[in-house]
Write an enzyme that holds these catalytic residues in place. Structure first.
Site, mmCIF file in Angstrom:
data_model
loop_
_atom_site.group_PDB
_atom_site.id
_atom_site.type_symbol
_atom_site.label_atom_id
_atom_site.label_comp_id
_atom_site.label_asym_id
_atom_site.label_seq_id
_atom_site.Cartn_x
_atom_site.Cartn_y
_atom_site.Cartn_z
ATOM 1 C CB CYS A 3 -1.068 0.005 1.166
ATOM 2 S SG CYS A 3 -1.919 1.467 1.418
ATOM 3 C CG HIS A 45 -4.599 -0.783 4.862
ATOM 4 N ND1 HIS A 45 -3.926 0.003 3.611
ATOM 5 C CD2 HIS A 45 -5.335 -1.556 4.346
ATOM 6 C CE1 HIS A 45 -4.534 -0.592 2.874
ATOM 7 N NE2 HIS A 45 -5.494 -1.092 3.093
ATOM 8 C CG ASN A 86 -12.757 10.066 -5.171
ATOM 9 O OD1 ASN A 86 -13.431 10.888 -5.285
ATOM 10 N ND2 ASN A 86 -11.435 10.706 -5.791
ATOM 11 C CG HIS A 97 -4.394 4.005 3.312
ATOM 12 N ND1 HIS A 97 -3.304 3.200 4.111
ATOM 13 C CD2 HIS A 97 -4.876 4.925 4.215
ATOM 14 C CE1 HIS A 97 -3.058 3.823 5.509
ATOM 15 N NE2 HIS A 97 -4.027 4.849 5.358
ATOM 16 C CG HIS A 99 -7.125 9.206 0.025
ATOM 17 N ND1 HIS A 99 -7.124 7.776 -0.207
ATOM 18 C CD2 HIS A 99 -7.301 9.692 -1.305
ATOM 19 C CE1 HIS A 99 -7.530 7.558 -1.708
ATOM 20 N NE2 HIS A 99 -7.578 8.774 -2.052
ATOM 21 C CG HIS A 101 -8.685 14.023 -2.476
ATOM 22 N ND1 HIS A 101 -7.535 13.854 -3.432
ATOM 23 C CD2 HIS A 101 -9.334 12.755 -2.603
ATOM 24 C CE1 HIS A 101 -7.439 12.718 -3.946
ATOM 25 N NE2 HIS A 101 -8.480 12.192 -3.484
#
Ligand code: AMP
Ligand code: ZN
Length: 113
Positions: A3, A45, A86, A97, A99, A101
């Site tokens: 990852c 994770h 997303n 993983h 996240h 933005h």
């Protein structure tokens, strides 16, 4: 585990960090879509927003506590910014993983395409 973001957390892949604490890491997106484009990730994770549950949701709360600090640090707290995650390949998720933005420094259209 293969990852990219876990490797960034481990320091095996370099990143331009803007914030780090025990639970959260934030760094500049390598392919920025706006003048300010920061990624915030949990240091555990979690695959995506589809995997958030009672066991790991504290990470999401921690990330959202950090967002105003980073928005201020990057000079977009007053001007406005967008937070996006997303979830799944068809929604544009390319790194599996979780996240968020943080995008700012320009205006954004709504609804998204
Ligand atoms: P998403 O497409 O929503 O999964 O977002 C993944 C983001 O990670 C993209 O905007 C990529 O530009 C960014 N990215 C991929 N690899 C790296 C890296 N090594 N350092 C910083 N950002 C990255
Ligand atoms: Zn990971």
């Amino acid at each position: 585990m293969d990852c990219i973001f876990c490797k960034i957390i481990a320091g095996e892949i370099p990143s331009k960090k803007v914030y780090e604490d025990e639970h959260v890491l934030a760094f500049e997106d390598i392919s920025p879509r706006a003048p300010v484009h920061i990624l915030l990730i949990p240091k555990e994770h979690i695959v995506s927003a589809a995997e958030i549950n009672g066991e790991n949701s504290a990470y999401v709360a921690k990330i959202f506590e950090v967002i105003p600090k980073i928005a201020e640090q990057m000079g977009v707290k007053e001007s406005g910014f967008r937070v996006v995650t997303n979830c799944g390949a068809s929604a544009g998720q390319s790194v599996m993983h979780l996240h968020f933005h943080l995008l700012g420094g320009r205006s954004f259209s709504w609804p998204p395409g």
